[in-house]
Design an enzyme around this catalytic site. Structure first.
Site, PDB file in Angstrom:
ATOM      1  N   LYS A  24      -4.114   7.298  15.102  1.00 43.15           N
ATOM      2  CA  LYS A  24      -5.322   7.660  14.347  1.00 43.15           C
ATOM      3  C   LYS A  24      -6.552   6.907  14.833  1.00 43.15           C
ATOM      4  O   LYS A  24      -7.649   7.470  14.889  1.00 43.15           O
ATOM      5  CB  LYS A  24      -5.115   7.441  12.853  1.00 43.15           C
ATOM      6  CG  LYS A  24      -4.961   5.997  12.417  1.00 43.15           C
ATOM      7  CD  LYS A  24      -4.774   5.892  10.913  1.00 43.15           C
ATOM      8  CE  LYS A  24      -4.634   4.437  10.484  1.00 43.15           C
ATOM      9  NZ  LYS A  24      -5.844   3.661  10.731  1.00 43.15           N
ATOM     10  N   ASP A  53     -11.928   5.980   7.816  1.00 39.27           N
ATOM     11  CA  ASP A  53     -10.545   5.600   8.125  1.00 39.27           C
ATOM     12  C   ASP A  53      -9.860   5.061   6.860  1.00 39.27           C
ATOM     13  O   ASP A  53     -10.531   4.659   5.904  1.00 39.27           O
ATOM     14  CB  ASP A  53     -10.560   4.532   9.232  1.00 39.27           C
ATOM     15  CG  ASP A  53      -9.191   4.293   9.828  1.00 39.27           C
ATOM     16  OD1 ASP A  53      -8.267   5.086   9.561  1.00 39.27           O
ATOM     17  OD2 ASP A  53      -9.037   3.305  10.574  1.00 39.27           O
ATOM     18  N   GLU A  54      -8.534   5.021   6.876  1.00 44.77           N
ATOM     19  CA  GLU A  54      -7.734   4.459   5.764  1.00 44.77           C
ATOM     20  C   GLU A  54      -8.176   5.039   4.422  1.00 44.77           C
ATOM     21  O   GLU A  54      -8.376   4.320   3.437  1.00 44.77           O
ATOM     22  CB  GLU A  54      -7.856   2.921   5.740  1.00 44.77           C
ATOM     23  CG  GLU A  54      -7.492   2.232   7.048  1.00 44.77           C
ATOM     24  CD  GLU A  54      -5.987   2.182   7.307  1.00 44.77           C
ATOM     25  OE1 GLU A  54      -5.233   2.833   6.552  1.00 44.77           O
ATOM     26  OE2 GLU A  54      -5.579   1.521   8.259  1.00 44.77           O
ATOM     27  N   GLN A  85       1.025   4.838   2.999  1.00 44.69           N
ATOM     28  CA  GLN A  85       0.589   3.471   3.254  1.00 44.69           C
ATOM     29  C   GLN A  85      -0.450   3.015   2.233  1.00 44.69           C
ATOM     30  O   GLN A  85      -1.264   2.133   2.509  1.00 44.69           O
ATOM     31  CB  GLN A  85       0.044   3.341   4.685  1.00 44.69           C
ATOM     32  CG  GLN A  85       1.091   3.586   5.753  1.00 44.69           C
ATOM     33  CD  GLN A  85       0.598   3.268   7.155  1.00 44.69           C
ATOM     34  OE1 GLN A  85       0.355   2.112   7.511  1.00 44.69           O
ATOM     35  NE2 GLN A  85       0.447   4.292   7.978  1.00 44.69           N
TER      36      GLN A  85
END
Length: 717
Positions: free
Chosen positions: A33, A227-228, A258
């Site tokens: 990613k 992101d995340e 996650q």
């Protein structure tokens, strides 16, 4: 363009080239990613001609932002990498440009915890509060909760009220909580300081109140990438929704498996329901794993598949077969550490450097037996996001208390004579040093000989000397573990930690007591205090390795986003991993996601270990349910636990989770919820005590509240 896209798989290429509209990428661990994000940024700049300063790329740590900037620079050759930052870092940029809208200077102060504690110290001294009213840790948590939940419009006071009016609000506050909260807001405004929560709140306020500023930033940010995304919270989501509103180009990447920060406000539903909130979203799934062997992925997939609340998916291996995932049942934590050390030495003999090995664990206190084993076997190591066990302040303090009893040495005296506070500060220490130098005696002897001096009036010098003398007179013949527990209690050291709310430090002291007890039982009756202190000195004075070829030790949270050729995941016991603090099915699923993160850090080899025996509170060390989740098909035991222990573990797991409030779809009642009890009738939930597994309910027909166990089912009204 083809040069840039070479080396990308179909899903990555699709993520890079789908530039317009809303795009959601579900990216499994090790699926590339970060590569997709950096290549997409480069594609926008190099192939589409987008100005870097018109791209916002949000990451969740400063470290990952720096790595992203490095990758983008290598791909574009441009020093301008746009807004590659955390949400908070981006808000600093917004406020530095537009804080005039809230009458703040450009050089406003961004506050960290040390700054906040300094402000709290001023408030406590000014209003006569003590740590008995509220610890600093609890005060910080209270301030954050009031800002985010109970008084989310607090920032209006900071922005619109004059400093004098805010000071009056602080002066008129009566309860400790109000005094601390309004005193903190006053101190913040007084020095033009903003904490992390304020940065986003102030930015959102400016965007809401000033259409021209909002439109300026919306127009500037032509492409937004995050992101995340599984770790995004409400405020960050609101900020994203505002910034997206003009060009409507939003690209998000995340992995629901996650999600490990719900305790910090993260809400995975923003990722799972993104397509509903943003109709027309294109979803791309990246499940090809380029990091781990098929054996490691089989264990990780088997583990996470036990979570009920998740998007069904599996990581697909792209690497060839590797070694089996090894699981070891040790007879004790010491044996567990030595087994790990033995495996590390075997890897080293195969040509694997120590720097390619990492030890992961749920909590720092677990490292004690690991460190002792590594020191014994002369294996160099370094601890990340923490300090070595015997170098931690509370451990060194406790050992200094033992040393002052046995040796009355100057080093120990300097360290703990004023810990806890006994009003023996620098001036009195300087006096004692001068006296000791003149008389040729120790600092402790100097104190005993001079404590009638007027200089020590108002101090606890006499109490300290009495403490040392009483223990020095009777420690011989007593177990060292007993002496340690007694002096930490009598000195008030542990009481201070409890008052401060320093649970991690208390856990570390409990681990030290366990270490002393185990040393006594291993070495037999000849163990004396001096004997133990000599033993522990060898551990604390171990030579440092001359190079960087060291095993890395860190918590699983600290390892998020990292990868290592060989991973040792230790402490896989109930009460350690999963943590003993888990009290709901939702929390257990997050704990399992954390274990999933740990497994997927490994590239070529994965070693899991558990230990038999008892915890420091006497509870049985059951094997972790996560090992049972994976099952024997994906694990290679070199020493399996007895079948009887596995059966007992399954019984323990079933019993311990039987009355969790959200088990099997049952709801958790929030404060204020109206409920009905079969006997007591209707009432209102005041609180939920997860430690006691009970609700505190004020029933309408009773004068006082009752604590009702989760075992009894309440009906929502």
């Amino acid at each position: 363009m083809m040069d840039l896209l070479q080396g990308l798989n179909d899903a990555q290429r699709q993520a890079v080239t789908t530039t317009e509209g809303c795009v959601r990428v579900i990216a499994g661990a090790g699926s590339g990613k970060t590569r997709a994000l950096s290549y997409r940024f480069a594609f926008l700049v190099n192939e589409l001609g987008i100005v870097p300063g018109h791209i916002l790329c949000v990451t969740f740590t400063n470290k990952s932002a720096a790595e992203m900037r490095r990758r983008i620079h290598n791909l574009t050759g441009d020093n301008d990498t746009g807004y590659v930052n955390t949400f908070h870092g981006f808000c600093v940029s917004v406020l530095q440009e537009d804080c005039h809208a809230v009458q703040y200077p450009k050089n406003f102060l961004v506050l960290d915890n040390a700054d906040i504690d300094a402000m709290l110290q001023m408030i406590y001294e000014e209003r006569g509060l003590t740590l008995r009213n509220m610890t600093f840790s609890a005060a910080r948590d209270m301030i954050e909760m009031r800002k985010l939940v109970h008084e989310p419009e607090y920032y209006a006071d900071m922005i619109t009220m004059s400093l004098e009016r805010l000071k009056r609000k602080y002066d008129e506050a009566a309860s400790a909580a109000d005094i601390i909260f309004y005193g903190y807001l006053y101190q913040e405004k007084k020095c033009f300081g903003l904490d992390y929560n304020d940065l986003i709140k102030f930015s959102l306020y400016i965007f809401k109140e000033h259409d021209d500023i909002r439109l300026k930033w919306q127009r500037r940010l032509e492409y937004i990438m995050i992101d995340e995304f599984q770790d995004i919270d409400l405020l960050q989501y609101e900020l994203m929704s505002v910034l997206w509103g003009y060009h409507k180009n939003l690209f998000i990447v995340g992995d629901p498996d996650q999600t490990i920060y719900t305790w910090r406000g993260a809400n995975v539903k923003y990722l799972l329901e993104f397509d509903k909130a943003f109709p027309g979203t294109k979803t791309i799934v990246m499940m090809d794993n380029y990091r781990s062997t098929p054996q490691i992925l089989a264990a990780a997939n088997a583990l996470i598949d036990n979570n009920v609340c998740r998007m069904a998916k599996s990581l697909r291996p792209t690497l060839p077969d590797g070694d089996a995932v090894v699981c070891h049942f040790a007879e004790s934590p010491q044996a567990e550490g030595l087994w790990m050390a033995g495996r590390m030495k075997a890897l080293r003999e195969r040509g694997v450097p120590y720097k390619d090995m990492a030890v992961l664990y749920r909590a720092h206190y677990v490292t004690r037996t690991v460190e002792e084993a590594l020191l014994k076997e002369h294996i160099p190591y370094v601890i990340y996001s923490g300090v070595q066990f015997f170098s931690r302040k509370e451990i060194k303090d406790a050992l200094s208390y033992l040393r002052i009893i046995a040796y009355k040495d100057d080093l120990s005296f300097r360290r703990i004579a004023n810990v806890p506070k006994r009003n023996l500060g620098k001036r009195r220490m300087a006096f004692l040093q001068e006296y000791a130098d003149t008389r040729g005696c120790s600092l402790y002897e100097a104190l005993v000989e001079t404590m009638d001096d007027g200089l020590f009036k108002g101090t606890k010098a006499r109490q300290f000397a009495a403490l040392v003398e009483s223990f020095a007179a009777e420690y011989e013949g007593r177990p060292v573990s007993e002496v340690l527990s007694a002096i930490l209690d009598t000195s008030g050291y542990e009481k201070v930690l409890r008052t401060e709310g320093s649970q991690e430090r208390l856990d570390n002291l409990a681990e030290l007591k366990q270490a002393v007890y185990e040393y006594e039982t291993t070495c037999g009756e000849e163990v004396t205090l001096e004997h133990y202190l000599s033993h522990v000195a060898l551990l604390t004075n171990a030579d440092a390795a001359p190079d960087d070829d060291k095993v890395k030790l860190m918590t699983v949270h600290a390892a998020k986003g990292l990868e290592f050729p060989y991973v040792f995941l230790c402490g896989l016991n109930e009460g350690i991993f999963p943590s003993r603090k888990v009290r709901t099915m939702q929390a257990m699923e997050e704990e399992r996601r954390l274990a999933f993160v740990a497994l997927t850090r490994a590239e070529r080899g994965l070693y899991l270990s558990e230990a038999d025996g008892q915890h420091f509170d006497g509870a049985v060390r059951y094997p972790s349910r996560f090992i049972l989740d994976m099952g024997p098909d994906v694990l290679a035991y070199d020493n399996p636990p007895p079948d009887s222990l596995v059966r007992a573990t399954r019984d323990y797991i079933e019993y311990s989770s039987k009355y969790w409030p959200d088990r099997e779809g049952e709801r958790t009642f929030a404060s204020g919820q109206r409920v009905r009890h079969a006997v007591f009738g209707e009432g209102t939930v005041i609180d939920a005590d997860m430690d006691r597994q009970a609700y505190v309910v004020q029933f309408d027909a009773m004068d006082t509240a009752r604590m009702i166990s989760f075992r009894v089912k309440l009906k929502a009204l």
